[in-house]
Design a protein around this motif. Structure first.
Motif, PDB file in Angstrom:
ATOM      1  N   HIS A  30      63.683  93.810 128.923  1.00 43.03           N
ATOM      2  CA  HIS A  30      63.016  92.743 129.667  1.00 43.03           C
ATOM      3  C   HIS A  30      63.355  91.372 129.074  1.00 43.03           C
ATOM      4  CE1 HIS A  30      59.751  95.710 131.277  1.00 43.03           C
ATOM      5  NE2 HIS A  30      60.939  95.876 131.841  1.00 43.03           N
ATOM      6  N   ALA A  31      63.524  91.312 127.748  1.00 44.15           N
ATOM      7  CA  ALA A  31      63.892  90.043 127.118  1.00 44.15           C
ATOM      8  C   ALA A  31      65.280  89.591 127.542  1.00 44.15           C
ATOM      9  CB  ALA A  31      63.822  90.185 125.598  1.00 44.15           C
ATOM     10  N   LEU A  32      66.132  90.548 127.908  1.00 43.02           N
ATOM     11  CA  LEU A  32      67.479  90.221 128.385  1.00 43.02           C
ATOM     12  C   LEU A  32      67.501  89.895 129.875  1.00 43.02           C
ATOM     13  CD1 LEU A  32      69.550  92.912 126.468  1.00 43.02           C
ATOM     14  CD2 LEU A  32      69.463  90.470 125.989  1.00 43.02           C
ATOM     15  N   GLY A  33      66.328  89.969 130.515  1.00 44.96           N
ATOM     16  CA  GLY A  33      66.239  89.624 131.928  1.00 44.96           C
ATOM     17  C   GLY A  33      66.437  90.787 132.875  1.00 44.96           C
ATOM     18  N   MET A  34      66.427  92.011 132.382  1.00 43.35           N
ATOM     19  CA  MET A  34      66.608  93.165 133.248  1.00 43.35           C
ATOM     20  C   MET A  34      65.306  93.476 133.975  1.00 43.35           C
ATOM     21  SD  MET A  34      68.899  95.653 130.765  1.00 43.35           S
ATOM     22  CE  MET A  34      69.170  96.858 132.037  1.00 43.35           C
ATOM     23  N   SER A  35      65.423  93.867 135.239  1.00 42.33           N
ATOM     24  CA  SER A  35      64.236  94.216 136.025  1.00 42.33           C
ATOM     25  C   SER A  35      63.687  95.562 135.555  1.00 42.33           C
ATOM     26  CB  SER A  35      64.586  94.294 137.506  1.00 42.33           C
ATOM     27  OG  SER A  35      65.502  95.351 137.740  1.00 42.33           O
ATOM     28  N   ARG A  36      62.455  95.864 136.015  1.00 39.17           N
ATOM     29  CA  ARG A  36      61.836  97.134 135.623  1.00 39.17           C
ATOM     30  C   ARG A  36      62.645  98.321 136.131  1.00 39.17           C
ATOM     31  NH1 ARG A  36      56.985  99.415 134.113  1.00 39.17           N
ATOM     32  NH2 ARG A  36      56.467 101.382 135.140  1.00 39.17           N
ATOM     33  N   ALA A  37      63.119  98.236 137.387  1.00 35.04           N
ATOM     34  CA  ALA A  37      63.886  99.341 137.956  1.00 35.04           C
ATOM     35  C   ALA A  37      65.212  99.541 137.217  1.00 35.04           C
ATOM     36  CB  ALA A  37      64.141  99.091 139.435  1.00 35.04           C
ATOM     37  N   ARG A  38      65.906  98.425 136.906  1.00 33.96           N
ATOM     38  CA  ARG A  38      67.184  98.554 136.218  1.00 33.96           C
ATOM     39  C   ARG A  38      66.991  99.022 134.778  1.00 33.96           C
ATOM     40  NH1 ARG A  38      72.002  94.005 136.014  1.00 33.96           N
ATOM     41  NH2 ARG A  38      73.617  95.424 135.241  1.00 33.96           N
TER      42      ARG A  38
END
Length: 315
Positions: free
Chosen positions: A183-191
């Motif tokens: 999440h800190a890297l900007g990835m969505s929950r699904a990804r």
């Protein structure tokens, strides 16, 4: 003997009488079983050979394998969806997943199979349209859900409830720091779930999933109650005419053992594949273990003796 050197220890091996007694008991029981298999005329091994590759038996094997594969596919996909819903912060999604799992795990799969087979008694026609409004398309329930589809729904939807708990356990075994970093890297929950969590959770998910697959292969025999001819039903149909009950049950058991053995080997190699990142050394394959019994591993070369340190006494 040089002074100062301790006496040689006379090692006496520890005796294990319990092992000898246990081994003798097992050997006697094995000999009794072998004698019964060979000399008991009720087994009728000539009848077993006759029907082992009979056409209806082979057709039943095909139906069994098809049901197993499709039911596990439905269960695996449904289990992942339900596990994600169960872990969702949305209370409606998590409650719906919990209710589904509670219902399908709490009722026998045999009851569910019969229920799906008689779905036409509840709704004579199934339709697609506006909720509580007009229908755009409609079809007879018995036409849409024949016996095979009823069996598939009963087995697959029930399996989804068990797979949901297996997948949930695998997801929760992954450290939460992995999710936070994603999440800190900007990835969505699904990804994050697809690219980070699930690949790591597979190491925990695969072993019980393999057990569920083997169990599903044997559970398909329950569909005989709704008159679907799989392997067990095929055997029943034959011995209901020739009254060779024991030989036909042996035929069915031999095929089940053969198929479960193949699945067991496949599960072993799948577990070995997903264990690559967690174990320092992968466990030996069955072929490697078999080779080790006949091929002696060369002994390690003796290391050269180090020279004595300065001032150290010499023999």
């Amino acid at each position: 003997m040089p002074a100062g050197r301790p006496e040689t220890i006379k090692a006496v091996p520890v005796r294990h009488p319990g092992r000898w007694v246990g081994g003798i008991v097992v050997a006697v029981l094995a000999a009794m079983l072998l004698h019964a298999l060979i000399f008991n005329p009720v087994f009728e091994w000539d009848v077993v050979r006759k029907y082992l590759f009979q056409q209806s038996i082979l057709h039943g094997i095909g139906v069994t394998l098809e049901l197993t594969a499709l039911s596990m596919l439905m269960g695996a996909v449904g289990g992942v969806i339900l596990a994600v819903m169960r872990l969702s912060p949305n209370p409606l999604l998590s409650s719906a997943a919990w209710l589904y799992i509670w219902v399908f795990r709490g009722t026998p799969v045999l009851v569910q199979l019969v229920f799906w087979n008689f779905l036409g008694l509840l709704w004579q026609r199934l339709s697609i349209g506006i909720p509580f409004g007009p229908a755009f398309w409609s079809e007879s329930t018995n036409t849409l859900i024949p016996t095979f589809v009823a069996a598939l729904l009963g087995l697959g939807l029930n399996e989804a409830a068990y797979m949901a708990e297996i997948v949930r356990g695998g997801i929760q075994s992954v450290d939460e720091g992995q999710t936070e970093a994603a999440h800190a890297l900007g990835m969505s929950r699904a990804r994050t779930m697809r690219r980070i969590i699930l690949p790591q959770a597979m190491r925990v998910i695969i072993p019980p999933t393999g057990n569920e697959t083997i169990s599903m292969l044997k559970t398909t025999s329950l569909v005989s109650v709704i008159a679907l001819e799989e392997l067990f039903q095929a055997g029943q149909n034959i011995y209901s005419h020739n009254f060779k009950n024991i030989p036909l049950l042996i035929v069915v058991s031999i095929w089940y053992l053969f198929m479960t053995s193949i699945l067991t080997v496949g599960q072993y190699y799948l577990e070995r594949y997903f264990a690559r990142g967690s174990n320092r050394a992968l466990p030996a394959t069955p072929l490697q273990k078999l080779r080790a019994l006949f091929v002696r591993t060369p002994a390690a070369a003796p290391t050269a003796a180090l020279p004595p340190a300065e001032g150290a006494p010499h023999d």
